[in-house]
Write a protein that holds these residues in place. Sequence first.
Motif, mmCIF file in Angstrom:
data_model
loop_
_atom_site.group_PDB
_atom_site.id
_atom_site.type_symbol
_atom_site.label_atom_id
_atom_site.label_comp_id
_atom_site.label_asym_id
_atom_site.label_seq_id
_atom_site.Cartn_x
_atom_site.Cartn_y
_atom_site.Cartn_z
ATOM 1 N N UNK A 369 16.937 -5.351 -4.925
ATOM 2 C CA UNK A 369 15.682 -6.035 -5.220
ATOM 3 C C UNK A 369 14.812 -6.028 -3.967
ATOM 4 N N UNK A 370 13.608 -5.508 -4.101
ATOM 5 C CA UNK A 370 12.663 -5.447 -2.981
ATOM 6 C C UNK A 370 11.763 -6.685 -3.069
ATOM 7 N N UNK A 371 11.705 -7.433 -1.988
ATOM 8 C CA UNK A 371 10.928 -8.678 -1.981
ATOM 9 C C UNK A 371 9.561 -8.521 -1.325
ATOM 10 N N UNK A 372 9.282 -7.350 -0.795
ATOM 11 C CA UNK A 372 8.002 -7.145 -0.107
ATOM 12 C C UNK A 372 8.219 -6.863 1.364
ATOM 13 N N UNK A 373 7.127 -6.793 2.094
ATOM 14 C CA UNK A 373 7.212 -6.518 3.518
ATOM 15 C C UNK A 373 7.835 -7.698 4.255
ATOM 16 N N UNK A 374 8.616 -7.404 5.301
ATOM 17 C CA UNK A 374 9.193 -8.472 6.107
ATOM 18 C C UNK A 374 8.114 -9.359 6.707
ATOM 19 N N UNK A 375 6.982 -8.746 7.062
ATOM 20 C CA UNK A 375 5.925 -9.539 7.675
ATOM 21 C C UNK A 375 5.184 -10.388 6.657
ATOM 22 N N UNK A 376 5.621 -10.363 5.381
ATOM 23 C CA UNK A 376 5.014 -11.237 4.386
ATOM 24 C C UNK A 376 5.697 -12.603 4.353
ATOM 25 N N UNK A 377 6.757 -12.758 5.151
ATOM 26 C CA UNK A 377 7.456 -14.030 5.208
ATOM 27 C C UNK A 377 7.102 -14.738 6.510
ATOM 28 N N UNK A 378 6.435 -15.881 6.380
ATOM 29 C CA UNK A 378 5.905 -16.597 7.542
ATOM 30 C C UNK A 378 6.423 -18.025 7.546
ATOM 31 N N UNK A 379 6.227 -18.679 8.683
ATOM 32 C CA UNK A 379 6.643 -20.070 8.832
ATOM 33 C C UNK A 379 5.409 -20.956 8.928
ATOM 34 N N UNK A 380 5.392 -21.992 8.108
ATOM 35 C CA UNK A 380 4.297 -22.963 8.123
ATOM 36 C C UNK A 380 4.905 -24.343 8.359
ATOM 37 N N UNK A 381 4.672 -24.883 9.544
ATOM 38 C CA UNK A 381 5.249 -26.191 9.866
ATOM 39 C C UNK A 381 6.755 -26.201 9.799
ATOM 40 N N UNK A 382 7.381 -25.060 10.139
ATOM 41 C CA UNK A 382 8.824 -24.963 10.097
ATOM 42 C C UNK A 382 9.383 -24.615 8.737
ATOM 43 N N UNK A 383 8.534 -24.482 7.733
ATOM 44 C CA UNK A 383 8.960 -24.140 6.372
ATOM 45 C C UNK A 383 8.625 -22.677 6.082
ATOM 46 N N UNK A 384 9.558 -21.969 5.453
ATOM 47 C CA UNK A 384 9.362 -20.554 5.152
ATOM 48 C C UNK A 384 8.469 -20.385 3.917
ATOM 49 N N UNK A 385 7.506 -19.482 4.038
ATOM 50 C CA UNK A 385 6.612 -19.165 2.927
ATOM 51 C C UNK A 385 6.643 -17.650 2.716
ATOM 52 N N UNK A 386 6.863 -17.256 1.485
ATOM 53 C CA UNK A 386 6.803 -15.839 1.123
ATOM 54 C C UNK A 386 5.405 -15.550 0.603
ATOM 55 N N UNK A 387 4.625 -14.808 1.384
ATOM 56 C CA UNK A 387 3.247 -14.520 0.977
ATOM 57 C C UNK A 387 3.195 -13.720 -0.319
ATOM 58 N N UNK A 388 4.247 -12.944 -0.606
ATOM 59 C CA UNK A 388 4.282 -12.187 -1.858
ATOM 60 C C UNK A 388 4.320 -13.143 -3.052
ATOM 61 N N UNK A 389 5.034 -14.271 -2.908
ATOM 62 C CA UNK A 389 5.075 -15.259 -3.983
ATOM 63 C C UNK A 389 3.691 -15.869 -4.201
#
Length: 495
Positions: A369-389
């Motif tokens: 399963x491909x979830x998108x680019x690694x750089x699409x996963x960022x941290x916001x206030x210590x919480x992980x956000x998947x920009x693809x979602x």
Amino acid sequence: MGIFVGEAVPKRAVCSEGAWIDDLLLAGDGRTTVLHLSGPVSRGELRRLVATEQERLRAAGLAAGGTLAVRVPPSLACIVAMLAGWRTGAQVALLDHRLTPYEVGKAIARLTPQLVVEPVGDVAGRLRGHFDLATRVTPLHGGRPAVTPHALLQLSSGSTGPSKVIGRTVGSLLAELDRYARLDGFPRRGERTVVLASVVHVLGLVGGLLHGLAAGTEIVLPGTQTVDGILRAVAAGDAPTTLLGVPSQAALLTAARTPPRLPQLRRMIVGGELVRADVWERFTRAYRADLGAMYGMTEAGVIATDLTGAHRPGLTPAPGMSVRVEDGQILLGLPASPYVGPADPARFVDGWLRTKDAGSLDEDTGLLTVHGRLDSQVSVGGLKVDLAEVEEVLGALPGVADAVVVQGTGIEAFVTVRDREVFDGLAAALAARLAPYKRPRTLHALPDIPRTVTGKPVRNAEVLRTAARAAAPAGGSAPGAGGDPAHLDVDTALA
């Protein structure tokens, strides 16, 4: 964890110089139609055109081991030039005709080809599927013979950064053709492939053109890349037909108000980016055909597939591909680095290419399963956000035609919407669907999302902001009836 499927080496022998062109791509009954652009082209006619072009290239100085750049839009002339270059035994670099003169100059300086094939005169027509044109061959000062064994040089898409030079040997291309030949459900002899992906990039080139020539599939380039033009190309023949393109083209086809019944349309297969669930549902319902997906890279071609959409979002590694996932990143086993010239030394280590794509591998089913680019996963206030979602949620909202979400000054979203009312309601719609830390801080309106020459959305925040500023007329409004706001601060909109 990892999985290995099939043999790493194709069953076909690797041919020296240009023998693979005659023995595989041009061989067969000369009366059979192999291409259809403005009209049908038989295999015999294609052989004649390639031989004539080869003589022209030789007269201009091209020899085995030489270097040739082809910068021609999708056309019979483009196909003939690249095949003639390979038949000569030359290294062929393919340049997208949509590159600016500045970009072409930089590419030529990096690739140092001895000759370039270009159109005679200007080429216009953004939505053209193919062109009828004449070409000229120009010797280049400072061009050098090939210094690597690669038959093909391509530039990476550049969707997130500077392009890299990627090389494919004859063996690598034959291995990919062998993978396509072993894929159950990929077009076969007696069938048709309507190729929407560019034939100078890996999906349209190998999956469309070269596979079609090798397998005996009729290759069709539509007259225009519009809904009507694509559907006309499908309807023009009775044989089972596959559309080959990118997800944005599948989304385009769902815009047809009353899609015609096309019993010959077997399926559409897309690659290059993730397929949104709403696009899959609308396409399969409208056309009563499968919407399959492929995962691949310019560096290696097709890697994993789900040609029917039965395992969404899971993909089966293609025969011969060695794939594993390490720390959430997809790694691909290759015999050698695909990069020519300067490259990040960490990308290819100990026989494994780090794809920079996020993924997971189910060892029980073997599905990737491909979830998108690694750089699409960022941290916001210590919480992980998947920009693809976030992008998928935004793109599925009613009235949103297209969307890209990036990390800039916080999470930023760039959208194409149908009217101002939709744009004004986006902040509230996202508030009902996403946790506060996942929501974009800023929404930007664009008439069209900028895309690379391969059809992938640009994900460089500054490039996107520049496009949004350029789209907004004086007074800070984006194009649209009544003037849509060029951007909207989400916190302010919800206050």
